[in-house]
Design a protein around this motif. Structure first.
Motif, short mmCIF file in Angstrom:
data_model
loop_
_atom_site.label_atom_id
_atom_site.label_comp_id
_atom_site.label_asym_id
_atom_site.label_seq_id
_atom_site.Cartn_x
_atom_site.Cartn_y
_atom_site.Cartn_z
N SER A 14 4.03 -35.54 27.40
CA SER A 14 3.98 -35.90 29.38
C SER A 14 1.87 -34.66 29.57
O SER A 14 1.58 -35.32 30.22
N THR A 15 2.27 -33.50 27.88
CA THR A 15 0.68 -33.12 28.85
C THR A 15 -0.83 -34.17 28.34
O THR A 15 -1.07 -34.57 29.57
N LYS A 39 11.63 -30.34 34.22
CA LYS A 39 10.95 -30.11 34.17
C LYS A 39 9.99 -30.87 35.15
O LYS A 39 10.12 -31.95 34.67
N ASP A 92 -6.54 -28.48 18.41
CA ASP A 92 -7.53 -27.28 19.46
C ASP A 92 -7.41 -25.73 18.39
O ASP A 92 -6.08 -25.52 17.44
P1 GDP Z 1 7.18 -32.60 25.45
O1 GDP Z 1 8.24 -32.10 24.89
O2 GDP Z 1 6.45 -33.98 24.45
O3 GDP Z 1 6.39 -33.82 26.80
O4 GDP Z 1 5.58 -31.92 25.58
P2 GDP Z 1 4.70 -30.92 26.11
O5 GDP Z 1 3.53 -31.89 26.67
O6 GDP Z 1 5.50 -30.58 27.40
O7 GDP Z 1 4.65 -29.66 25.97
C1 GDP Z 1 4.71 -28.84 24.94
C2 GDP Z 1 4.83 -27.44 24.96
O8 GDP Z 1 3.04 -28.02 24.67
C3 GDP Z 1 3.60 -27.14 26.72
O9 GDP Z 1 3.39 -25.60 26.59
C4 GDP Z 1 2.00 -27.64 26.24
O10 GDP Z 1 1.38 -27.09 27.32
C5 GDP Z 1 2.02 -27.37 24.94
N1 GDP Z 1 1.34 -28.54 24.93
C6 GDP Z 1 0.91 -29.68 25.64
N2 GDP Z 1 -0.53 -30.12 24.32
C7 GDP Z 1 -0.94 -29.36 23.67
C8 GDP Z 1 -2.40 -29.56 23.04
O11 GDP Z 1 -3.34 -30.47 23.02
N3 GDP Z 1 -2.88 -28.53 22.85
C9 GDP Z 1 -1.44 -27.38 22.89
N4 GDP Z 1 -2.93 -25.87 22.44
N5 GDP Z 1 -0.71 -27.07 23.79
C10 GDP Z 1 -0.30 -28.26 24.22
#
Ligand code: GDP
Length: 361
Positions: A102-103, A139, A237
């Motif tokens: 999602s991010t 979420k 990162d």
């Molecule tokens: P999804 O379940 O695959 O949709 O993952 P999310 O987008 O909800 O991200 C899960 C967690 O990883 C969240 O707390 C984000 O802030 C964190 N996150 C996502 N991308 C990155 C990134 O590129 N770097 C870091 N350090 N954290 C990330």
């Protein structure tokens, strides 16, 4: 004067005003009861063609509905949209929960919108069909992107088998394209069968991974890596950057071992950070290169044709199933056959064969 007559005369008095379009009152009543958008085919089609997100959303609700009258209208809407539903790039995005899908989509989608694209984000979440607690979750997702006028975000249909969900997503893609969305992102959780379904409806397949974790740990099957056009190690990162670079090399080496893909576009492995934005623009550069290459060598169109064939067979299967289980005779006979099976009178195989023969007659 009867009630209905007075209703008619009231309409006739309004000279010079175009009479309202004939709308089936029964449909309106039912549609109102189920809180699905009211009105007729024209309302949906015109709204979709104008790119109105609210009407697009209502039409998708019809597509997702299990009700017969909704289904009939939905099929008419889809049929009308199909001629306009081609001019887009369809991108599948997968990865385990927590990898940052999602991010990533939030940042990637925003970048594309800023470049003047219209972006639709759809989700396939097989977990949501089995229980309410879906992996993609409740979420608040993609808050910033969802406020963009040129973005449209639609979560996964909340019921139905994976096959059903996938079919509805395919239809939803067509509606979004007819509404002028030129980039379709289909998000799925990289833990099961859903990737194969997504793969059968997108042009480009992107796998997001984490550095340092083995494939087994990430629940990613070899087959998913093999079907990916790009693997991006996300969260490259801070302290994670070096580990991500090492992973990139490992995946790049692994990709070399696979046979040359039909697309003639060798899959890539790279790194990105959805948080800092590093590498996100490269994803788009790769996708454009892929699209240009595969359009030039015709693979892009051949793949879409194959996907249409798949859709055609999927439609036949779904209709067969539908007609069979809706058949009044079959409903009765099915009950009897189930009893016979429970009483060990005949085998499941024989009973199924009997039912098929009776249906066929
Ligand atoms: P999804 O379940 O695959 O949709 O993952 P999310 O987008 O909800 O991200 C899960 C967690 O990883 C969240 O707390 C984000 O802030 C964190 N996150 C996502 N991308 C990155 C990134 O590129 N770097 C870091 N350090 N954290 C990330």
């Amino acid at each position: 004067m009867s009630k209905s007559k007075s209703a008619h005369s009231a309409l006739k008095v309004q000279k010079g005003i175009n009479p309202p379009q004939a709308v089936n009152a029964n449909f309106i009543r039912k549609a109102k009861a189920s809180r699905v958008g009211v009105l007729d085919l024209d309302y949906y089609i015109q709204g979709i063609f104008k790119g109105e997100r609210k009407i697009l959303s209502q039409a998708i609700t019809l597509v997702e509905s299990a009700k017969k009258e909704h289904r009939i209208l939905a099929e008419q809407i889809i049929e009308a949209c199909l001629p306009k539903a081609q001019a887009s790039i369809r991108i599948g995005i997968t990865g385990v929960p927590g990898v940052g899908k999602s991010t990533f989509i939030e940042v990637f989608g925003k970048q594309l919108v800023d470049q003047g694209h219209r972006v639709a984000v759809l989700a396939i979440d097989p977990s949501s069909s089995k229980n309410k607690g879906s992996i993609l979750g409740d979420k608040t997702r993609m808050e910033a992107l969802s406020t963009e006028e040129n973005a449209f975000i639609r979560p996964s249909p909340s019921s139905g088998s994976l096959g059903g969900v996938a079919q509805k997503t395919r239809e939803t893609i067509s509606l979004c394209e007819a509404a002028g969305f030129d980039i379709i992102l289909v998000e799925t959780v990289g833990v099961g069968q859903s990737e194969t379904a997504v793969h059968s409806m997108v042009d480009f397949f992107l796998l997001l991974m984490l550095a340092g974790a083995g494939d087994e740990l990430q629940g990613i099957k070899r087959g998913i890596i093999e079907m990916s056009d790009a693997i991006f190690i996300n969260k490259a990162d801070g302290d994670n950057l070096n580990k991500a670079k090492i992973s990139r090399t490992q995946y790049a080496n692994a990709l070399h071992l696979f046979p040359q893909p039909e697309s003639h576009w060798p899959p890539v492995a790279d790194i990105c950070s959805a948080v800092t934005g590093m590498g996100i623009d490269k994803v788009w550069t790769y996708i454009l290169d892929y699209v240009n290459t595969t359009k030039a060598n015709n693979f892009f169109y051949v793949k879409r044709q194959q996907q249409e064939l798949f859709r055609f067979h999927e439609q036949i299967e779904s209709k067969l199933k539908h007609y069979f289980f809706e058949d009044k005779r079959i409903i009765k006979l099915l009950k009897k056959a189930e009893e016979a099976l429970m009483n060990n009178e005949k085998s499941a195989y024989q009973l199924a064969e009997d039912l098929m023969k009776k249906w066929h007659k």
